[in-house]
Scaffold this motif. Structure first.
Motif, PDB file in Angstrom:
ATOM      1  N   LYS A  19       0.844  -1.197   0.000  1.00 24.18           N
ATOM      2  CA  LYS A  19       0.000   0.000   0.000  1.00 24.18           C
ATOM      3  C   LYS A  19       0.875   1.240   0.000  1.00 24.18           C
ATOM      4  CE  LYS A  19      -0.669   0.105   5.052  1.00 24.18           C
ATOM      5  NZ  LYS A  19      -1.675   0.090   6.128  1.00 24.18           N
ATOM      6  N   SER A  20       0.285   2.357  -0.407  1.00 23.01           N
ATOM      7  CA  SER A  20       1.066   3.579  -0.547  1.00 23.01           C
ATOM      8  C   SER A  20       1.435   4.159   0.813  1.00 23.01           C
ATOM      9  CB  SER A  20       0.274   4.621  -1.338  1.00 23.01           C
ATOM     10  OG  SER A  20      -0.823   5.084  -0.578  1.00 23.01           O
ATOM     11  N   GLN A  21       2.485   4.983   0.819  1.00 22.62           N
ATOM     12  CA  GLN A  21       2.910   5.637   2.053  1.00 22.62           C
ATOM     13  C   GLN A  21       1.814   6.550   2.589  1.00 22.62           C
ATOM     14  OE1 GLN A  21       5.454   4.998   3.841  1.00 22.62           O
ATOM     15  NE2 GLN A  21       5.052   6.559   5.391  1.00 22.62           N
ATOM     16  N   ILE A  22       1.034   7.156   1.714  1.00 20.71           N
ATOM     17  CA  ILE A  22      -0.050   8.036   2.156  1.00 20.71           C
ATOM     18  C   ILE A  22      -1.058   7.278   3.010  1.00 20.71           C
ATOM     19  CG2 ILE A  22      -2.044   9.352   1.327  1.00 20.71           C
ATOM     20  CD1 ILE A  22      -0.330  10.231  -1.029  1.00 20.71           C
ATOM     21  N   LYS A  23      -1.458   6.094   2.573  1.00 22.23           N
ATOM     22  CA  LYS A  23      -2.401   5.290   3.348  1.00 22.23           C
ATOM     23  C   LYS A  23      -1.775   4.812   4.651  1.00 22.23           C
ATOM     24  CE  LYS A  23      -4.988   3.675  -0.678  1.00 22.23           C
ATOM     25  NZ  LYS A  23      -5.402   2.504  -1.495  1.00 22.23           N
ATOM     26  N   HIS A  24      -0.474   4.502   4.611  1.00 18.83           N
ATOM     27  CA  HIS A  24       0.223   4.045   5.811  1.00 18.83           C
ATOM     28  C   HIS A  24       0.285   5.143   6.867  1.00 18.83           C
ATOM     29  CE1 HIS A  24       3.000   1.658   8.199  1.00 18.83           C
ATOM     30  NE2 HIS A  24       3.817   2.711   8.264  1.00 18.83           N
ATOM     31  N   LEU A  25       0.422   6.393   6.420  1.00 20.86           N
ATOM     32  CA  LEU A  25       0.527   7.512   7.354  1.00 20.86           C
ATOM     33  C   LEU A  25      -0.695   7.651   8.242  1.00 20.86           C
ATOM     34  CD1 LEU A  25       2.136  10.299   5.144  1.00 20.86           C
ATOM     35  CD2 LEU A  25       3.183   9.112   7.069  1.00 20.86           C
ATOM     36  N   LYS A  26      -1.836   7.232   7.732  1.00 22.72           N
ATOM     37  CA  LYS A  26      -3.082   7.387   8.490  1.00 22.72           C
ATOM     38  C   LYS A  26      -3.118   6.469   9.710  1.00 22.72           C
ATOM     39  CE  LYS A  26      -5.915   8.931   4.630  1.00 22.72           C
ATOM     40  NZ  LYS A  26      -7.139   8.686   3.820  1.00 22.72           N
ATOM     41  N   THR A  27      -2.298   5.412   9.689  1.00 29.83           N
ATOM     42  CA  THR A  27      -2.354   4.438  10.783  1.00 29.83           C
ATOM     43  C   THR A  27      -1.057   4.318  11.576  1.00 29.83           C
ATOM     44  OG1 THR A  27      -1.733   2.683   9.232  1.00 29.83           O
ATOM     45  CG2 THR A  27      -4.084   3.052   9.574  1.00 29.83           C
ATOM     46  N   LYS A  28       0.112   4.465  10.895  1.00 38.33           N
ATOM     47  CA  LYS A  28       1.381   4.166  11.569  1.00 38.33           C
ATOM     48  C   LYS A  28       2.344   5.340  11.674  1.00 38.33           C
ATOM     49  CE  LYS A  28       0.469  -0.200  12.273  1.00 38.33           C
ATOM     50  NZ  LYS A  28       1.221  -1.290  11.653  1.00 38.33           N
ATOM     51  N   GLY A  29       2.047   6.453  11.020  1.00 37.75           N
ATOM     52  CA  GLY A  29       2.954   7.586  11.095  1.00 37.75           C
ATOM     53  C   GLY A  29       4.115   7.484  10.138  1.00 37.75           C
ATOM     54  N   THR A  35      -8.261   9.425  -2.098  1.00 32.75           N
ATOM     55  CA  THR A  35      -7.131   9.442  -1.170  1.00 32.75           C
ATOM     56  C   THR A  35      -6.026  10.369  -1.644  1.00 32.75           C
ATOM     57  OG1 THR A  35      -7.584   7.138  -0.583  1.00 32.75           O
ATOM     58  CG2 THR A  35      -5.431   7.999   0.021  1.00 32.75           C
ATOM     59  N   LEU A  36      -5.837  10.429  -2.956  1.00 29.75           N
ATOM     60  CA  LEU A  36      -4.739  11.220  -3.515  1.00 29.75           C
ATOM     61  C   LEU A  36      -5.126  12.648  -3.876  1.00 29.75           C
ATOM     62  CD1 LEU A  36      -3.187   8.524  -5.907  1.00 29.75           C
ATOM     63  CD2 LEU A  36      -2.465   9.116  -3.584  1.00 29.75           C
ATOM     64  N   ILE A  37      -6.415  12.923  -3.957  1.00 29.23           N
ATOM     65  CA  ILE A  37      -6.892  14.257  -4.350  1.00 29.23           C
ATOM     66  C   ILE A  37      -6.299  15.383  -3.498  1.00 29.23           C
ATOM     67  CG2 ILE A  37      -8.947  15.735  -4.226  1.00 29.23           C
ATOM     68  CD1 ILE A  37      -8.766  14.411  -6.864  1.00 29.23           C
ATOM     69  N   PRO A  38      -6.273  15.277  -2.136  1.00 30.61           N
ATOM     70  CA  PRO A  38      -5.709  16.378  -1.337  1.00 30.61           C
ATOM     71  C   PRO A  38      -4.250  16.666  -1.672  1.00 30.61           C
ATOM     72  CG  PRO A  38      -6.973  14.886   0.042  1.00 30.61           C
ATOM     73  CD  PRO A  38      -6.831  14.207  -1.282  1.00 30.61           C
ATOM     74  N   TYR A  39      -3.463  15.635  -1.949  1.00 37.48           N
ATOM     75  CA  TYR A  39      -2.055  15.825  -2.292  1.00 37.48           C
ATOM     76  C   TYR A  39      -1.915  16.426  -3.686  1.00 37.48           C
ATOM     77  CZ  TYR A  39      -0.997  13.036   1.813  1.00 37.48           C
ATOM     78  OH  TYR A  39      -0.907  12.575   3.103  1.00 37.48           O
ATOM     79  N   PHE A  40      -2.855  16.103  -4.549  1.00 31.66           N
ATOM     80  CA  PHE A  40      -2.825  16.620  -5.911  1.00 31.66           C
ATOM     81  C   PHE A  40      -3.116  18.121  -5.941  1.00 31.66           C
ATOM     82  CE2 PHE A  40      -5.140  17.339 -10.011  1.00 31.66           C
ATOM     83  CZ  PHE A  40      -4.060  17.145 -10.861  1.00 31.66           C
ATOM     84  N   PHE A  41      -4.121  18.559  -5.174  1.00 30.82           N
ATOM     85  CA  PHE A  41      -4.552  19.956  -5.224  1.00 30.82           C
ATOM     86  C   PHE A  41      -3.875  20.857  -4.185  1.00 30.82           C
ATOM     87  CE2 PHE A  41      -8.170  18.202  -7.617  1.00 30.82           C
ATOM     88  CZ  PHE A  41      -8.255  19.137  -8.627  1.00 30.82           C
ATOM     89  N   ASN A  42      -3.268  20.269  -3.160  1.00 30.36           N
ATOM     90  CA  ASN A  42      -2.736  21.092  -2.071  1.00 30.36           C
ATOM     91  C   ASN A  42      -1.223  21.005  -1.933  1.00 30.36           C
ATOM     92  OD1 ASN A  42      -5.396  21.851  -1.321  1.00 30.36           O
ATOM     93  ND2 ASN A  42      -5.637  19.914  -0.215  1.00 30.36           N
ATOM     94  N   GLY A  43      -0.534  20.677  -3.003  1.00 28.42           N
ATOM     95  CA  GLY A  43       0.913  20.565  -2.951  1.00 28.42           C
ATOM     96  C   GLY A  43       1.602  21.918  -2.990  1.00 28.42           C
ATOM     97  N   LYS A  44       2.927  21.883  -2.796  1.00 32.71           N
ATOM     98  CA  LYS A  44       3.722  23.118  -2.819  1.00 32.71           C
ATOM     99  C   LYS A  44       3.639  23.780  -4.203  1.00 32.71           C
ATOM    100  CE  LYS A  44       7.596  22.946  -0.676  1.00 32.71           C
ATOM    101  NZ  LYS A  44       9.019  22.638  -0.330  1.00 32.71           N
TER     102      LYS A  44
END
Length: 237
Positions: free
Chosen positions: A107-117, A160-169
């Motif tokens: 699974k992607s790191q983004i999904k992992h962040l939600k549970t394990k940091g 899941t990826l939409i926030p990273y797509f629209f809110n990046g640097k």
């Protein structure tokens, strides 16, 4: 449910007949879907017209656009593809890859962040590559929008990826609510150039979906087309 590719000419004949018969039309501009119902408001069939055409509600007809520039974007975990089509001709494309997926868990790191940091070094590397991944995509998109006017944005990206797509640097050159966005209604297994081309061909076609109970009503029009109705459902509705 049956579906078939259908020409705009035959669609217009069908819509003209239904209009004269008092049928009701509902149009979803974001998905380019015309829903046709009879006077009892029971669904008869639905049509998704090509991205190269426009639906005129006042006439209940589809008309091909004279000229249109289109951007297509497909984003998956660790892979993405962008393309710019100038009046139907591929003018530019780019495939992006990133080390985002945890090999053992799959699974992607983004999904992992939600549970394990993100405490471990590997996680920090994947997170950094994830951020750079979206910055690279948006940098390419900005190039398209700076060079040409864009009429349509075909976007395939999970929630899941939409926030990273629209809110990046690196800012996306269009807003999430941009009316030009057409959500790609097809499941794309991987964001490759080959799948992008298949997707573009599919959304460039006008298609009709008919319930089995209503097939007899539409059959005279379906018999005018070369492709036979298909019972498969290749699209995400």
């Amino acid at each position: 449910m049956y579906w078939a590719k259908i020409s705009d000419e035959i669609v217009n004949k069908l819509l003209h007949f239904c209009g004269n018969a008092g049928f009701n039309f509902t149009y979803d501009a974001n998905r380019k879907i015309i829903l046709v119902k009879n006077s009892n408001l029971s669904e008869e069939f639905k049509i998704r017209h090509s991205i190269h055409s426009r639906f005129f509600a006042e006439e209940n007809s589809i008309q091909k656009l004279d000229f249109q520039n289109q951007v297509i974007v497909s984003v998956k975990s660790g892979m993405a593809v962008t393309a710019f089509y100038e009046n139907g001709q591929l003018a530019d494309n780019k495939v992006f890859r990133a080390y985002m997926v945890r090999k053992k868990q799959g699974k992607s790191q983004i999904k992992h962040l939600k549970t394990k940091g993100k405490s471990r070094a590997g996680s920090r590397v994947r997170l950094q590559e994830t951020l750079e991944f979206f910055e690279s995509i948006n940098e390419r998109l900005q190039f398209y929008f700076e060079e040409k006017y864009v009429d349509l944005i075909a976007l395939g990206c999970s929630s899941t990826l939409i926030p990273y797509f629209f809110n990046g640097k690196k800012a996306t050159p269009f807003e999430k609510s941009d009316p030009r966005i057409f959500k790609i209604p097809i499941h794309i297994p991987t964001a490759t150039f080959e799948n992008m081309e298949k997707t573009y061909r599919s959304i460039s076609q006008t298609k009709i979906w008919v319930d089995a109970d209503n097939e007899a009503f539409v059959r005279p029009y379906l018999e005018q087309i070369s492709s036979k109705p298909d019972e498969s459902n290749e699209e995400d509705w």
